[in-house]
Design a protein around this motif. Structure first.
Motif: not given
Length: 117
Positions: A12-13, A16-18, A84-85, A115, A117
């Motif tokens: 994820v970037q 984002e949440s997972l 989150n975040n 995590v 980008s």
């Protein structure tokens, strides 16, 4: 045979949440404390969050409070970690753990969360 299986492998970037899931099989879920841990590359495994069987007692690592939440569904023999975040420093292998006593202490195989980008 007792098993604990995580799911929710994710790339994820930041921001984002997972949601990670953990399901147990082969033993009765009752009375177990369910926990999440994580281990980042080159670091020791660290506690993330825990939840009692009744859900009445929840504990989250102070540094993660406000972003990470643990919950469980006893009917499905499952518990979850909502993240989150997410930040790059959250990159780690996440492990779920079902603990009753030292002789009844089961770990999942771990699931990678990255995590980036």
């Amino acid at each position: 045979q007792e098993q604990v299986v995580e799911s929710g492998v994710g790339l994820v970037q930041p921001g984002e949440s997972l949601r990670l899931s953990c399901v147990v099989s082969g033993f009765t879920f009752i009375a177990y404390v369910m926990r999440w841990y994580r281990q980042a590359p080159g670091k020791e495994r660290e506690f993330v969050a825990s939840n009692s069987y009744t859900g009445g007692f929840t504990n989250t690592a102070r540094s993660l409070e406000g972003r990470f939440t643990i919950d469980r569904d006893n009917a499905k023999n499952a518990w979850y970690l909502q993240m989150n975040n997410l930040k790059p420093e959250d990159t780690a292998v996440y492990f779920c753990n079902a603990y009753l006593n030292p002789n009844r202490d089961f770990w999942g195989q771990g699931t990678q969360v990255t995590v980036s980008s």
